[in-house]
Design a protein around this motif. Structure first.
Motif, short mmCIF file in Angstrom:
data_model
loop_
_atom_site.label_atom_id
_atom_site.label_comp_id
_atom_site.label_asym_id
_atom_site.label_seq_id
_atom_site.Cartn_x
_atom_site.Cartn_y
_atom_site.Cartn_z
N SER A 167 42.63 35.78 32.59
CA SER A 167 43.33 36.30 33.77
C SER A 167 42.92 35.55 35.04
O SER A 167 41.97 34.77 35.04
CB SER A 167 42.99 37.78 33.94
OG SER A 167 41.61 37.90 34.22
N PHE A 168 43.68 35.80 36.08
CA PHE A 168 43.34 35.19 37.37
C PHE A 168 41.96 35.65 37.82
O PHE A 168 41.19 34.89 38.40
CB PHE A 168 44.37 35.60 38.44
CG PHE A 168 45.68 34.89 38.31
CD1 PHE A 168 45.73 33.50 38.36
CD2 PHE A 168 46.87 35.60 38.15
CE1 PHE A 168 46.94 32.83 38.25
CE2 PHE A 168 48.07 34.93 38.04
CZ PHE A 168 48.12 33.56 38.08
N LEU A 169 41.67 36.92 37.56
CA LEU A 169 40.39 37.47 37.99
C LEU A 169 39.23 36.69 37.34
O LEU A 169 38.24 36.37 38.01
CB LEU A 169 40.30 38.96 37.61
CG LEU A 169 39.20 39.75 38.30
CD1 LEU A 169 39.41 39.78 39.80
CD2 LEU A 169 39.14 41.17 37.76
N ALA A 170 39.40 36.40 36.06
CA ALA A 170 38.36 35.64 35.36
C ALA A 170 38.22 34.25 35.97
O ALA A 170 37.11 33.73 36.11
CB ALA A 170 38.68 35.54 33.88
N MET A 171 39.35 33.65 36.35
CA MET A 171 39.29 32.32 36.97
C MET A 171 38.49 32.36 38.26
O MET A 171 37.65 31.50 38.52
CB MET A 171 40.71 31.80 37.26
CG MET A 171 41.48 31.42 36.00
SD MET A 171 43.20 31.10 36.39
CE MET A 171 43.02 29.67 37.45
N ILE A 172 38.79 33.40 39.07
CA ILE A 172 38.07 33.51 40.35
C ILE A 172 36.58 33.74 40.09
O ILE A 172 35.71 33.09 40.68
CB ILE A 172 38.64 34.68 41.19
CG1 ILE A 172 40.11 34.42 41.50
CG2 ILE A 172 37.84 34.86 42.48
CD1 ILE A 172 40.84 35.62 42.04
N GLY A 173 36.31 34.67 39.18
CA GLY A 173 34.92 35.00 38.87
C GLY A 173 34.16 33.81 38.31
O GLY A 173 32.97 33.62 38.60
N ASN A 174 34.86 32.99 37.55
CA ASN A 174 34.21 31.84 36.93
C ASN A 174 33.73 30.80 37.94
O ASN A 174 32.83 30.02 37.66
CB ASN A 174 35.15 31.18 35.92
CG ASN A 174 34.95 31.79 34.55
OD1 ASN A 174 33.84 32.16 34.19
ND2 ASN A 174 36.02 31.92 33.80
N VAL A 175 34.40 30.78 39.10
CA VAL A 175 33.96 29.85 40.14
C VAL A 175 32.55 30.23 40.59
O VAL A 175 31.70 29.39 40.83
CB VAL A 175 34.92 29.89 41.35
CG1 VAL A 175 34.42 28.97 42.47
CG2 VAL A 175 36.33 29.48 40.92
N LEU A 176 32.33 31.54 40.71
CA LEU A 176 31.04 32.02 41.22
C LEU A 176 29.95 32.06 40.16
O LEU A 176 28.77 31.95 40.46
CB LEU A 176 31.21 33.44 41.78
CG LEU A 176 31.70 33.57 43.21
CD1 LEU A 176 31.59 35.02 43.64
CD2 LEU A 176 30.87 32.70 44.15
N ALA A 177 30.37 32.25 38.91
CA ALA A 177 29.40 32.49 37.84
C ALA A 177 28.23 31.50 37.80
O ALA A 177 27.08 31.92 37.74
CB ALA A 177 30.10 32.58 36.50
N PRO A 178 28.52 30.19 37.86
CA PRO A 178 27.38 29.25 37.80
C PRO A 178 26.40 29.42 38.97
O PRO A 178 25.19 29.25 38.80
CB PRO A 178 28.03 27.87 37.86
CG PRO A 178 29.48 28.07 37.80
CD PRO A 178 29.80 29.50 37.95
#
Lengths: 667, 76
Positions: free
Chosen positions: A544-555
């Protein structure tokens, strides 16, 4: 409609009188330019509005709070005033009354606390006082509402203007008053004599207003000359002292004729309590114990059982009803998903914490109303002084435990601008009740046995970080020599049930409103982002889009122990309001209630990373509403940005230290 | 003598406020405390903490530093 201003010294029972004079209906708005609350209520006899002004000692302002009142007098129109006077402190209360009488508007004096005065041996002849001042004096008991009916009756459509009251200030001042009156604009909307007196007294707000109308150089030179003449020819060293002494002499004469004072030396209950509450060595431990008791009540004893009941209702009966209702109405799968997975999960997940938040607000109101807050300020002053603040800064911080927004606003009672700015910047570090749902979720999952202790440690961490930063800021970017601390210690009073409930509701309703607006909107948005992705609708959550956004921050968050896209995404949305973090998690993990979410979380987090996450949530950025308040109260975009950035840096560094340090220690 | 030199529970009359910081004095005047006021030192908090002063049945907290600029005369 009449517009009546309610004005009086702090701690005179003004709020009780306001509540008793107006019914339940009132609206809260803002004074122009500042976020000081402007409370307006409709008077019970329906004849007009009652405007609640902040409590002040004088119309000449020292703090921002008082500037609001001076500003009200020069710029707003109103028809009359109710002046609440504390009978047991009548001398200093009348100092304000005289300034009000000079404003040439109808005044009704509500004489409060005559019972306290009587116990202290002071009996006041209201009739005589009323004759001497030329205005009605009504004995009231603000707490019970006795006497308010009489005030109601006096507030009729044709309020009598009795401009007969004039206090003469002696030849030098009277001459200057006349000169100033001639220089004032002819169409001035406020009484000229009052204006002249306030200018001579050095009222900065009035001076600013007069200057804004035109050139004030002529007036300034008269003020200057008067000052010198007073210093030369009288015992007083400047005009304001002279005016003060004339007023004081007038009041003393007034009191001699209309007040009977007997010596009474019985020790009051207040003295007895103060023996312990402000005890040299027990004072601070008692303060800490009070705070701990507050959290015990909010969590272990009352809050959690109540929240569990509510949670059971929302995830049980309510969800069943809604599902059945939607099925019967033939709603599409999309609508069903929005309502059940988005709104119920998001808003419901936050609403279950309403009982805990209200209990906390109730306890804070209790502390405020009982008179203990001022003692806490006194006890903490020495500690606060060492970090470059004063004891009064502690009150906004305690209020900040309820909600940071009123906490930041409460900083306006601090007189020195530097200390006020520091307090505004640091109050958001106080763990507000919106952060509670996040803690409750995590401590329930990871620290079931030590819930109150772990949460208490977060509150303490917030305070410790705030004090440390206060020290750092006050010795670097906010340097200044002058610090001031004088606090009035009102007698202890048993808070009244009705007043307590009212102020709890006033504070807590914002939270429910937030659930209906921010959190509702946020939940729908988060759900939509999690439901849709580049591939279209109803995609697997990980695409989902949410996962895409979250993935930017995850690292970036990985070194802190929570490098998942779910954590990243919920933290971003937490800027709207911190409790949205919980809404977001409910939606992301797609669970019906808090219990099953806790079960799921234990797969995603360890006890250590959960603690690190809570610390991050505690500190990372003030929520949207707080940032907006800081912007208004600090009056500076630069400082607002500063408050956001420093918090983010501190949160990151501390979480990093905790997680990495904890790992090294083998947790 | 100075306000801070009083013992706990002692009463005195304020005779001079002119050395006190301007804003502090303004606030004291607001609270009804001026030259001639009767005060009682109720307690001093440890580590040079603030002290509690009573005037006309009303208590207030003031810093030791500020209180040490207030000149008083003990009641005989």
């Amino acid at each position: 409609m009449l517009n009546i201003a309610l004005i009086g010294n702090p701690n005179t029972g003004k709020t009780s009188l306001f509540n008793n004079l107006t019914g339940t209906y009132q609206y809260v708005g803002n004074w122009s330019g500042v976020t000081v609350e402007k409370k307006v209520g409709i008077i019970k006899n329906k004849k007009g509005n009652l405007i609640d002004l902040p409590g002040v000692y004088s119309l000449s302002p020292l703090s921002k709070d008082e500037a609001v009142v001076s500003n009200f007098f020069v710029t707003e129109t109103f028809d009359g005033m109710i002046n609440i006077v504390d009978a047991s402190q009548i001398e200093r209360n009348l100092l304000l009354t005289l300034q009000l009488l000079e404003f040439e508007k109808p005044v009704i004096i509500g004489l409060n606390m005559t019972d306290v005065a009587k116990r202290r041996g002071i009996t006041i002849n209201e009739q005589l006082l009323s004759e001497k001042l030329g205005v009605p004096v009504v004995p009231v008991i603000a707490r019970s509402g006795k006497g308010t009916a009489t005030i109601n009756d006096l507030l009729t459509d044709d309020l009598k203007v009795d401009a007969s009251f004039t206090l003469k200030y002696g030849p030098i001042i009277e001459e200057s008053i006349n000169q100033i009156i001639h220089l004032l604009p002819a169409n001035l909307s406020i009484p000229k004599r009052w204006t002249a007196i306030q200018l001579l007294e050095g009222n900065a707000e009035v001076r600013k207003y007069i200057r804004s109308l035109g050139d004030g150089a002529g007036i300034d030179s008269i003020i200057q000359a008067t000052n010198e003449q007073i210093a030369d020819e009288t015992a007083a060293s400047n005009t304001s002292k002279w005016i003060y002494s004339v007023r004081k002499a007038f009041i003393e004469e007034l009191i001699q004729s209309s007040v009977v004072t007997e010596e009474s030396e019985n020790k009051s209950l207040t003295d007895k309590i103060d023996k312990i509450a402000t005890h040299p060595f027990l004072g601070i431990p008692i303060f800490l114990a009070t705070m701990f008791l507050m959290f015990k009540l909010t969590f272990d004893w009352l809050g959690i059982p109540l929240s569990d009941i509510l949670d059971g209702f929302i995830s049980g009966s309510l969800t069943t009803w809604l599902t059945n209702g939607l099925n019967t109405a033939g709603a599409s799968d999309f609508i069903k998903a929005v309502v059940l997975d988005g709104i119920v999960a998001g808003v419901g997940g936050v609403l279950v914490f309403v009982p805990q938040i209200f209990i906390l607000f109730l306890l804070i109101s209790f502390l405020e109303d009982s008179g203990y807050m001022a003692r806490a300020a006194l006890v903490m002053d020495r500690t606060m002084e060492m970090v470059g603040l004063n004891g009064k800064a502690f009150i906004p911080m305690i209020i900040g435990f309820g909600c940071n927004v009123p906490g930041v606003m409460a900083a306006r009672t601090i007189e020195t601008p530097r200390e006020r700015m520091l307090t505004i910047l640091l109050t958001p570090l106080m763990s507000c009740s919106a952060r509670l749902p996040v803690y409750a979720l995590f401590v329930g999952a990871f620290f079931a046995k030590y819930q109150a202790l772990v949460v208490f440690s977060l509150y303490v961490l917030g305070i410790v970080v705030a004090l440390t930063l206060a020290k750092i800021f006050s010795s670097t970017i906010l340097k200044g020599e002058f610090s001031m601390f004088i606090v009035e210690l009102p007698p202890y009073r048993m808070p009244q049930g009705k007043a307590l409930l009212r102020s709890t509701w006033d504070k807590g309703k914002g939270f429910i409103k937030k659930a209906g607006t921010f959190i509702f909107g946020g939940s729908v948005l988060i759900w939509l982002l999690s439901y849709s992705g580049p591939a279209g609708f109803d995609v697997p959550m990980d695409d989902s889009f949410l996962a895409m956004i979250g993935n930017v921050l995850a690292p970036i968050l990985a070194p802190l122990g929570f490098g998942t896209w779910q954590a990243g995404a919920s933290l971003i949305t937490g800027f709207l309001a911190k409790e949205v973090v919980v809404s977001a998690m409910n939606i992301i993990y797609h669970v019906p209630n808090a219990d099953s979410l806790q079960g799921l979380l234990s797969n995603e987090f360890s006890a250590l990373s959960a603690f690190s996450f809570m610390v991050f949530v505690l500190l990372y950025v003030p929520c949207l509403a707080t940032v907006a308040t800081i912007r208004k109260e600090a009056g500076s975009v630069k400082w607002t940005w500063f408050s956001v950035v420093y918090a983010l840096v501190i949160a990151y560094v501390l979480s990093l230290v905790i997680y990495q340090g904890g790992k090294l220690l083998g947790y | 003598m100075l306000l801070t030199q009083l013992n706990k529970g002692e009463r005195a009359t304020i005779i001079d406020l002119s050395l006190v910081n301007e804003s502090v004095r303004r606030r004291l005047l607001d609270l009804g405390i001026s030259e001639g006021s009767q005060v009682c030192l109720q307690c001093k908090l440890p580590f040079k903490g603030p002290c509690m002063v009573e005037n006309c049945g009303q208590s207030l907290g003031i810093r030791l530093q500020d209180a040490s600029y207030i000149k008083v005369e003990k009641k005989c």
